[in-house]
Design a protein around this motif. Sequence first.
Motif, PDB file in Angstrom:
ATOM      1  N   ILE A 167      -4.835   6.330   0.891  1.00  0.00           N
ATOM      2  CA  ILE A 167      -4.372   5.199   0.092  1.00  0.00           C
ATOM      3  C   ILE A 167      -3.470   5.741  -1.006  1.00  0.00           C
ATOM      4  O   ILE A 167      -3.460   6.932  -1.297  1.00  0.00           O
ATOM      5  N   ASN A 168      -2.686   4.857  -1.604  1.00  0.00           N
ATOM      6  CA  ASN A 168      -1.684   5.280  -2.576  1.00  0.00           C
ATOM      7  C   ASN A 168      -2.002   4.872  -4.005  1.00  0.00           C
ATOM      8  O   ASN A 168      -1.388   5.377  -4.946  1.00  0.00           O
ATOM      9  N   ASP A 169      -2.964   3.959  -4.186  1.00  0.00           N
ATOM     10  CA  ASP A 169      -3.383   3.574  -5.536  1.00  0.00           C
ATOM     11  C   ASP A 169      -4.752   2.907  -5.443  1.00  0.00           C
ATOM     12  O   ASP A 169      -5.112   2.329  -4.394  1.00  0.00           O
ATOM     13  N   TYR A 170      -5.495   2.998  -6.530  1.00  0.00           N
ATOM     14  CA  TYR A 170      -6.849   2.440  -6.569  1.00  0.00           C
ATOM     15  C   TYR A 170      -6.987   1.671  -7.883  1.00  0.00           C
ATOM     16  O   TYR A 170      -6.808   2.235  -8.963  1.00  0.00           O
ATOM     17  N   ARG A 171      -7.280   0.382  -7.779  1.00  0.00           N
ATOM     18  CA  ARG A 171      -7.394  -0.457  -8.970  1.00  0.00           C
ATOM     19  C   ARG A 171      -8.608  -1.362  -8.837  1.00  0.00           C
ATOM     20  O   ARG A 171      -8.928  -1.843  -7.734  1.00  0.00           O
ATOM     21  N   THR A 172      -9.249  -1.580  -9.985  1.00  0.00           N
ATOM     22  CA  THR A 172     -10.270  -2.634 -10.029  1.00  0.00           C
ATOM     23  C   THR A 172      -9.576  -3.927 -10.398  1.00  0.00           C
ATOM     24  O   THR A 172      -8.553  -3.957 -11.081  1.00  0.00           O
ATOM     25  N   LYS A 173     -10.132  -4.997  -9.925  1.00  0.00           N
ATOM     26  CA  LYS A 173      -9.477  -6.289 -10.112  1.00  0.00           C
ATOM     27  C   LYS A 173      -9.432  -6.705 -11.578  1.00  0.00           C
ATOM     28  O   LYS A 173      -8.522  -7.413 -11.999  1.00  0.00           O
ATOM     29  N   ASP A 174     -10.406  -6.274 -12.331  1.00  0.00           N
ATOM     30  CA  ASP A 174     -10.434  -6.721 -13.726  1.00  0.00           C
ATOM     31  C   ASP A 174      -9.377  -6.025 -14.582  1.00  0.00           C
ATOM     32  O   ASP A 174      -9.071  -6.468 -15.683  1.00  0.00           O
ATOM     33  N   GLU A 175      -8.785  -4.916 -14.072  1.00  0.00           N
ATOM     34  CA  GLU A 175      -7.760  -4.238 -14.869  1.00  0.00           C
ATOM     35  C   GLU A 175      -6.347  -4.647 -14.464  1.00  0.00           C
ATOM     36  O   GLU A 175      -5.379  -4.283 -15.105  1.00  0.00           O
ATOM     37  N   LEU A 176      -6.215  -5.397 -13.362  1.00  0.00           N
ATOM     38  CA  LEU A 176      -4.900  -5.759 -12.886  1.00  0.00           C
ATOM     39  C   LEU A 176      -4.382  -7.009 -13.576  1.00  0.00           C
ATOM     40  O   LEU A 176      -4.512  -8.129 -13.070  1.00  0.00           O
ATOM     41  N   THR A 177      -3.852  -6.823 -14.754  1.00  0.00           N
ATOM     42  CA  THR A 177      -3.140  -7.935 -15.385  1.00  0.00           C
ATOM     43  C   THR A 177      -1.834  -8.145 -14.623  1.00  0.00           C
ATOM     44  O   THR A 177      -1.446  -7.350 -13.766  1.00  0.00           O
ATOM     45  N   ARG A 178      -1.138  -9.199 -14.934  1.00  0.00           N
ATOM     46  CA  ARG A 178       0.123  -9.499 -14.241  1.00  0.00           C
ATOM     47  C   ARG A 178       1.127  -8.355 -14.417  1.00  0.00           C
ATOM     48  O   ARG A 178       1.775  -7.916 -13.469  1.00  0.00           O
ATOM     49  N   THR A 179       1.240  -7.882 -15.646  1.00  0.00           N
ATOM     50  CA  THR A 179       2.200  -6.808 -15.914  1.00  0.00           C
ATOM     51  C   THR A 179       1.826  -5.556 -15.160  1.00  0.00           C
ATOM     52  O   THR A 179       2.678  -4.896 -14.562  1.00  0.00           O
ATOM     53  N   ARG A 180       0.524  -5.197 -15.182  1.00  0.00           N
ATOM     54  CA  ARG A 180       0.106  -3.998 -14.465  1.00  0.00           C
ATOM     55  C   ARG A 180       0.265  -4.162 -12.949  1.00  0.00           C
ATOM     56  O   ARG A 180       0.575  -3.215 -12.230  1.00  0.00           O
ATOM     57  N   LEU A 181       0.035  -5.391 -12.474  1.00  0.00           N
ATOM     58  CA  LEU A 181       0.213  -5.649 -11.052  1.00  0.00           C
ATOM     59  C   LEU A 181       1.680  -5.434 -10.658  1.00  0.00           C
ATOM     60  O   LEU A 181       1.989  -4.786  -9.658  1.00  0.00           O
ATOM     61  N   ILE A 182       2.597  -5.968 -11.476  1.00  0.00           N
ATOM     62  CA  ILE A 182       4.019  -5.806 -11.188  1.00  0.00           C
ATOM     63  C   ILE A 182       4.413  -4.330 -11.290  1.00  0.00           C
ATOM     64  O   ILE A 182       5.185  -3.806 -10.487  1.00  0.00           O
ATOM     65  N   THR A 183       3.899  -3.656 -12.309  1.00  0.00           N
ATOM     66  CA  THR A 183       4.203  -2.226 -12.476  1.00  0.00           C
ATOM     67  C   THR A 183       3.725  -1.422 -11.275  1.00  0.00           C
ATOM     68  O   THR A 183       4.441  -0.559 -10.751  1.00  0.00           O
ATOM     69  N   THR A 184       2.502  -1.704 -10.840  1.00  0.00           N
ATOM     70  CA  THR A 184       1.949  -0.987  -9.687  1.00  0.00           C
ATOM     71  C   THR A 184       2.758  -1.251  -8.420  1.00  0.00           C
ATOM     72  O   THR A 184       3.060  -0.338  -7.652  1.00  0.00           O
ATOM     73  N   LEU A 185       3.100  -2.528  -8.236  1.00  0.00           N
ATOM     74  CA  LEU A 185       3.906  -2.872  -7.065  1.00  0.00           C
ATOM     75  C   LEU A 185       5.286  -2.206  -7.115  1.00  0.00           C
ATOM     76  O   LEU A 185       5.822  -1.744  -6.103  1.00  0.00           O
ATOM     77  N   THR A 186       5.865  -2.186  -8.324  1.00  0.00           N
ATOM     78  CA  THR A 186       7.186  -1.574  -8.462  1.00  0.00           C
ATOM     79  C   THR A 186       7.154  -0.103  -8.060  1.00  0.00           C
ATOM     80  O   THR A 186       8.026   0.384  -7.325  1.00  0.00           O
ATOM     81  N   ALA A 187       6.141   0.624  -8.549  1.00  0.00           N
ATOM     82  CA  ALA A 187       6.018   2.036  -8.205  1.00  0.00           C
ATOM     83  C   ALA A 187       5.819   2.223  -6.701  1.00  0.00           C
ATOM     84  O   ALA A 187       6.406   3.117  -6.080  1.00  0.00           O
ATOM     85  N   SER A 188       4.989   1.359  -6.115  1.00  0.00           N
ATOM     86  CA  SER A 188       4.711   1.476  -4.686  1.00  0.00           C
ATOM     87  C   SER A 188       5.939   1.131  -3.851  1.00  0.00           C
ATOM     88  O   SER A 188       6.260   1.814  -2.869  1.00  0.00           O
ATOM     89  N   ILE A 189       6.630   0.060  -4.271  1.00  0.00           N
ATOM     90  CA  ILE A 189       7.827  -0.333  -3.502  1.00  0.00           C
ATOM     91  C   ILE A 189       8.917   0.722  -3.635  1.00  0.00           C
ATOM     92  O   ILE A 189       9.641   1.024  -2.682  1.00  0.00           O
ATOM     93  N   ARG A 190       9.044   1.310  -4.820  1.00  0.00           N
ATOM     94  CA  ARG A 190      10.036   2.364  -4.993  1.00  0.00           C
ATOM     95  C   ARG A 190       9.728   3.547  -4.064  1.00  0.00           C
ATOM     96  O   ARG A 190      10.628   4.131  -3.450  1.00  0.00           O
ATOM     97  N   ALA A 191       8.440   3.890  -3.968  1.00  0.00           N
ATOM     98  CA  ALA A 191       8.046   4.981  -3.072  1.00  0.00           C
ATOM     99  C   ALA A 191       8.323   4.615  -1.609  1.00  0.00           C
ATOM    100  O   ALA A 191       8.827   5.431  -0.822  1.00  0.00           O
ATOM    101  N   TYR A 192       8.015   3.365  -1.244  1.00  0.00           N
ATOM    102  CA  TYR A 192       8.262   2.893   0.113  1.00  0.00           C
ATOM    103  C   TYR A 192       9.761   2.938   0.423  1.00  0.00           C
ATOM    104  O   TYR A 192      10.179   3.370   1.504  1.00  0.00           O
TER     105      TYR A 192
END
Length: 782
Positions: A167-192
């Motif tokens: 897997i490429n990232d591990y997050r608990t649901k309670d820490e995924l605010t909208r901003t962190r969700l977008i940030t995480t997705l951005t990093a993952s999409i950039r890697a993809y």
Amino acid sequence: MQTCLFELNVWQTADGSVLVVLRGMGYVTSEHNDIIHIFDEPGDEAVSREDIVVYPASTCVSSWKILVVDDDVDVHEATEFALRKVTILGRKLELIHAYSGEEGNRVFNANSDIAVLLLDVVMEEEHAGLQLVRQLREQGHHKPRIILRTGHPGYAPESRIIRDYDINDYRTKDELTRTRLITTLTASIRAYDYINMLEQTRSGLELIIESTRDLYHRRSFDLFAQGVLVQLAALLHLEPEGAICAIGPAQGDDSAIKQLPIIAGLGRFSEQIGLDIASLPGIDVEALSRLPFNDHEPVLIGKSIAMRFAANKDRELLVYFEHAGGIEKDSISLLRLFSGNLALCFENLALINRLDELAFVDQKLGIPNHNAYFRKLSDIIDIHNKDCHVALVAIDEAPQFAVAFGMEFIDRVILAVHSRMKVMIGKDIFVARLGEFRLAVIDESCTIGEAILSSVFDHAFVIDDNNITLSATIGVVREGVKNYESVAVDRAVRTTLLRATQKTPGRAMLYTPDLEENIARSVQLRGGLHDALRNGDIQFHFQPQLALNSGALIGAEVLARWTFNGTPVSPGYFIPLAEKSGLISELTFQALRAVGRFVAKRKAQALPEIRVSLNLSVSDINQKEFIPQLLKNVRDADLTPATLQFEITESFAVHGASDALVAINKLKDAGFRLSLDDFGTGFSSLSYLDHLPIDEVKIDRSFVSPLQVVTARQSIAASTQTIADNLGLEVLAEGVETVEQHQILRFIGVKFVQGFLYGRPMTEADFMTWEQNWDMAKVVNQ
């Protein structure tokens, strides 16, 4: 279950459209304790108009595909809500939903290009998410980024999950605010995206390698040109609006590019093949003419790509490619690499074509040569399995012209014949030069024959302002060749020409299977004769020569006999074969040694001394070193003029050169008698009788066989005897087989005879036995 509070924001844009934004004020909690924060925490930026991008319906921009796998519907709705209107790296997000691990596997494999997987751990089973991770990776899906988000960290400890699962990232649901969700997705999409870029680069490199291999295998300029355009379109992932590949002579002048012929075309230029570049609409020819040579750098001109190369300073290649789409930066790099390889391929092809010209074109005349003939014949028969007519044309006067006027004159003769053939028989006929004095003709229409080929020489040729009359010996193959292959057809037409040269010079001959069988036997016999001479397998027999009136033995003729594979071979066949094969001298010397043994044995048995006749070949006499070698062999065999005389054929009397006359005079000076064999079968030999140093004339069997009593005095045999008497020459008639012939020859005054009536050619032992029992009276009175 808790209730959410939302803030509703409504804005109106300048064009009158309404934007509605629902902003969360709290959080929701499910009964399974799966908590996902989609609200901004203190310090997070609030949603503004800048966060929202509106895409017009007409814009075709591909989106990033995000697969959300979770068994909680609220999680799907919250994720959908949080990522509305979000763009990452200039592209929208497309959410795809699945509600179990099994469904996630099915949905994932049904959708291509999924960039990120937002995956719950605990669903229909405790480790359903982890099982899905393992399944997808084992299926070969290594590019998509997998973000594991869980509401139950205890079920899936982070350290173990990161270690054991890809897997490429591990997050608990309670820490995924909208901003962190977008940030995480951005990093993952950039890697993809980066992985995709690397893969595309690798694919591009593989495509360049493959295209280079493909282009290297193309052996003609038209196929090469087609391949260039196809490979270029594949490399750029673009459909060509119009594309051309032009190849022609490199002239160095910028304006010369306008005359380059188009070899291949795609798109709007697909029907322009054969035209020159200047005739194409909508092309900036001036810009193309300014393209540099040989820097291997593609040039972008608006929405087109152009490349220009030169090879070996005599060939030029221009590639022009129009497109409607954009070209990415990595494609430009690949294009440069492709351009460099393309230049090498073009140079290689130009070199191959130049070598082809050297290998398949007569360099003096610019017409196909013998290699081109073999290639053409193989292409028709072996590759395409088609029929054709083939002919070989040998110009009879060419060898004499070469001696008299030189090979440059012969080249002009060949070119003149070639040109007339193309005019009279047809431009589509294939005519190649085979050797110095021959032409090969291949007709795929199967219409040519002996008559039309012979008619080419019916009228004089104008060469160097002179009318030159030519004749030709022609071999033609139309059908009947066994094992129909190019090699067999070529052998058949060469066989036919050889036989025509031997039998009917100056005329055309059509192939028949028996011709090849005769030639094949001739080749076998030639090899067999060589072995027989080397191994001493040639036998020598002796035929008696007699005084006609008394029946006394006055001499003998030594005759060669040969058996090949158990079958006797006629001397009328193997003697000429020995002459053509250069074996006649050895055969003569072996006969001479056989005469020496025969004479020595007679002497040992105190038998009367007789003179043995030995035939000499005209080809031998014409060799300056032959007479000295012959006389040496005579001495070695202990032979003298009293026991040996030589026979020369009438063909020598007719065609003998002055050097040959000097040679036989040496034999005469050495004291040896000379006999003229086969008298009367040639032409004008009577004029030679008064100055040839001969002692005897032999009347040929062809003039003995038809003798009759009533016409005896008017026969050629009688005339020969009269002429010989006047010249003081002896006469011997050979081929006497009947008592009547014996009596007639006696009547017209012939004194010496030889033939089956008296004795056949015999071995030494049989000759001695015959001699002991010989009685002329018994023969003529039977």
